[in-house]
Design a protein around this motif. Structure first.
Motif, PDB file in Angstrom:
ATOM      1  N   THR A 166       0.798  -1.103  -0.046  1.00 42.51           N
ATOM      2  CA  THR A 166       0.065  -0.097  -0.004  1.00 42.51           C
ATOM      3  C   THR A 166       0.975   1.326   0.233  1.00 42.51           C
ATOM      4  OG1 THR A 166      -1.696  -0.960   0.970  1.00 42.51           O
ATOM      5  CG2 THR A 166      -1.689   1.217   1.448  1.00 42.51           C
ATOM      6  N   MET A 167       2.038   1.313   0.703  1.00 41.24           N
ATOM      7  CA  MET A 167       2.768   2.506   0.894  1.00 41.24           C
ATOM      8  C   MET A 167       3.450   2.529  -0.511  1.00 41.24           C
ATOM      9  SD  MET A 167       2.642   3.876   3.651  1.00 41.24           S
ATOM     10  CE  MET A 167       0.967   3.635   3.672  1.00 41.24           C
ATOM     11  N   LEU A 168       3.749   1.579  -1.277  1.00 46.39           N
ATOM     12  CA  LEU A 168       4.569   1.651  -2.353  1.00 46.39           C
ATOM     13  C   LEU A 168       3.366   2.405  -3.383  1.00 46.39           C
ATOM     14  CD1 LEU A 168       6.958  -1.287  -2.798  1.00 46.39           C
ATOM     15  CD2 LEU A 168       7.499   0.856  -2.077  1.00 46.39           C
ATOM     16  N   ARG A 169       2.358   1.893  -3.335  1.00 45.78           N
ATOM     17  CA  ARG A 169       1.220   2.281  -4.326  1.00 45.78           C
ATOM     18  C   ARG A 169       0.884   3.820  -4.144  1.00 45.78           C
ATOM     19  NH1 ARG A 169      -2.622  -0.122  -2.582  1.00 45.78           N
ATOM     20  NH2 ARG A 169      -4.100   1.465  -1.639  1.00 45.78           N
ATOM     21  N   ILE A 233      10.422   1.780   4.154  1.00 42.50           N
ATOM     22  CA  ILE A 233       9.811   1.235   2.907  1.00 42.50           C
ATOM     23  C   ILE A 233      10.327   2.208   1.847  1.00 42.50           C
ATOM     24  CG2 ILE A 233       7.754   1.018   1.563  1.00 42.50           C
ATOM     25  CD1 ILE A 233       6.510  -0.269   4.164  1.00 42.50           C
ATOM     26  N   PHE A 234       9.746   3.611   2.165  1.00 42.46           N
ATOM     27  CA  PHE A 234      10.198   4.438   1.204  1.00 42.46           C
ATOM     28  C   PHE A 234      11.617   4.812   0.967  1.00 42.46           C
ATOM     29  CE2 PHE A 234       5.934   6.505   2.418  1.00 42.46           C
ATOM     30  CZ  PHE A 234       5.439   5.819   1.018  1.00 42.46           C
ATOM     31  N   ARG A 235      12.665   4.643   2.156  1.00 47.06           N
ATOM     32  CA  ARG A 235      13.837   4.911   2.044  1.00 47.06           C
ATOM     33  C   ARG A 235      14.578   3.717   0.991  1.00 47.06           C
ATOM     34  NH1 ARG A 235      15.042   4.172   6.944  1.00 47.06           N
ATOM     35  NH2 ARG A 235      14.954   6.587   7.635  1.00 47.06           N
ATOM     36  N   ALA A 238      13.443   4.417  -2.485  1.00 44.70           N
ATOM     37  CA  ALA A 238      14.266   5.704  -3.204  1.00 44.70           C
ATOM     38  C   ALA A 238      15.509   5.331  -3.648  1.00 44.70           C
ATOM     39  CB  ALA A 238      14.020   6.720  -2.189  1.00 44.70           C
ATOM     40  N   GLU A 239      16.209   4.197  -2.919  1.00 44.16           N
ATOM     41  CA  GLU A 239      17.541   4.005  -3.266  1.00 44.16           C
ATOM     42  C   GLU A 239      17.525   2.993  -4.569  1.00 44.16           C
ATOM     43  OE1 GLU A 239      19.017   2.055   0.016  1.00 44.16           O
ATOM     44  OE2 GLU A 239      19.066   3.986   1.354  1.00 44.16           O
ATOM     45  N   MET A 240      16.173   2.480  -4.916  1.00 44.45           N
ATOM     46  CA  MET A 240      16.263   1.611  -6.012  1.00 44.45           C
ATOM     47  C   MET A 240      15.599   2.250  -7.003  1.00 44.45           C
ATOM     48  SD  MET A 240      15.188  -1.708  -3.627  1.00 44.45           S
ATOM     49  CE  MET A 240      15.744  -1.990  -1.885  1.00 44.45           C
ATOM     50  N   GLY A 241      15.373   3.514  -6.916  1.00 41.71           N
ATOM     51  CA  GLY A 241      14.478   4.313  -7.948  1.00 41.71           C
ATOM     52  C   GLY A 241      12.776   3.890  -8.097  1.00 41.71           C
ATOM     53  N   GLY A 242      12.343   3.554  -7.043  1.00 41.07           N
ATOM     54  CA  GLY A 242      10.942   3.321  -6.957  1.00 41.07           C
ATOM     55  C   GLY A 242      10.336   4.508  -6.192  1.00 41.07           C
ATOM     56  N   GLY A 246       7.489  11.479   1.686  1.00 46.30           N
ATOM     57  CA  GLY A 246       7.725  11.892   2.887  1.00 46.30           C
ATOM     58  C   GLY A 246       6.364  11.386   4.135  1.00 46.30           C
ATOM     59  N   VAL A 247       7.045  10.888   5.102  1.00 41.94           N
ATOM     60  CA  VAL A 247       5.942  10.576   6.222  1.00 41.94           C
ATOM     61  C   VAL A 247       5.677  11.626   7.384  1.00 41.94           C
ATOM     62  CG1 VAL A 247       5.565   8.782   8.049  1.00 41.94           C
ATOM     63  CG2 VAL A 247       6.870   8.198   5.918  1.00 41.94           C
ATOM     64  N   ASN A 248       4.519  11.924   7.360  1.00 42.30           N
ATOM     65  CA  ASN A 248       4.042  12.888   8.224  1.00 42.30           C
ATOM     66  C   ASN A 248       3.394  12.034   9.503  1.00 42.30           C
ATOM     67  OD1 ASN A 248       2.873  15.194   9.705  1.00 42.30           O
ATOM     68  ND2 ASN A 248       0.993  14.759   8.686  1.00 42.30           N
TER      69      ASN A 248
END
Length: 308
Positions: A166-169, A233-235, A238-242, A246-248
């Protein structure tokens, strides 16, 4: 080679899919995944005949009603699937004189404890989902002595629906995502769960030792809030170009849900290590592996689609 036959309930669930994948590289195990309509936990009367047809060496009770919020309005059905269904599975296991491994949840606890929960801590579910899973635990234990109940938590994988996917989406379309920061637990990879389930299963088949039976906690090493999990997950993505965002960090009160979640559902897995010598990997490393796999699969699918 003496190949053992494991009947796994469910076809598309995260744990079932992970078990199927793990078995593909383990010549000592054959997975027979059985789901609806042949084996329907919502219709417990289908269970015995489905199990007897397979005649497995062990049952892995992986399927469940997992819609935590929806369960609040479907209490009766959740209790059938998560309680009566596993009861029928355990009764079938007893008839065949084989072990059953039953997957349960951290949500059997109310979250009031300040430290990670041990197996002997008092259970007190906050919602219908947790209550139905606790009902299932008790039903399995009442039907057979030859069982291992494995409580896990915050399950994610490349399969099905889960928080990581879900986060990736949502990260594809938002700059910032609001994520709860006052609930703490152990994000756990279903692929890691599968490996641990196989280790437990082999021991149950090999030995009648009563010490191998009972309730065990089985989660990834380390702990996190949902916001911590989202940031990792986001970190990694991002490193993999995905996709990334930001997380609030927000309190649970800013994100009301039909079902109340425990503030602390961290599990102490020392018993599993002491008895079985099994310890799951650190959650951050497994999170990154899962993110990498999802991104790689997505890119491969895009390339395949471009070539058509």
């Amino acid at each position: 080679m003496n190949v053992k036959r494991y009947l796994v309930t469910g076809l598309d669930g995260q744990v079932a899919q992970s078990l199927i994948q793990q078995a593909a590289s383990d010549a000592s195990v054959k997975i027979i995944a059985v789901g609806r309509p042949k084996l329907d936990l919502g219709r417990p009367e289908t269970v015995t005949s489905a199990v007897m047809e397979v005649k497995p060496d062990l049952i892995i009770s992986a399927a469940a009603y997992t819609a935590v919020d929806q369960a609040e309005s479907e209490s009766a059905f959740a209790h059938v699937v998560n309680g009566d269904g596993p009861s029928a599975l355990a009764e079938a296991a007893a008839k065949l004189d084989i072990p059953i491994v039953h997957i349960s949840t951290d949500y059997v606890f109310d979250g009031a404890k300040r430290t990670p929960y041990r197996e002997f801590d008092a259970v007190s579910p906050l919602g219908v989902y947790g209550a139905s899973k606790l009902f299932g635990e008790k039903a399995v234990a009442a039907a057979t002595d030859n069982y291992a109940i494995l409580r896990t938590a915050w399950v994610y994988s490349p399969f099905g629906k889960n928080f990581l996917k879900t986060m990736l989406r949502v990260g594809e379309g938002r700059d910032v995502v609001n994520v709860v920061d006052d609930q703490f637990g152990n994000p756990t990879s279903a692929l890691d769960i599968a490996g641990a389930v196989f280790a437990v299963s082999r021991s149950l088949i090999a030995s009648t030792d009563p010490g191998l039976r009972g309730i065990f906690h089985m989660t990834a090493t380390g702990e996190a809030s949902w916001a911590d999990f989202a940031e990792e997950i986001f970190r990694a993505s991002a490193e993999m170009g995905g996709p990334s965002a930001g997380v609030n960090r927000i309190p649970s009160s800013d994100y009301p849900t039909p079902a109340k979640r425990p503030t602390n559902s961290r599990l102490n897995c020392g018993k599993l290590l002491d008895i079985y010598g099994v310890s799951l990997p650190q959650w951050r490393s497994s999170t990154r592996k899962t993110v990498a796999r999802i991104i790689q699969t997505s890119r491969a699918n895009e390339i395949s689609g471009d070539n058509k």
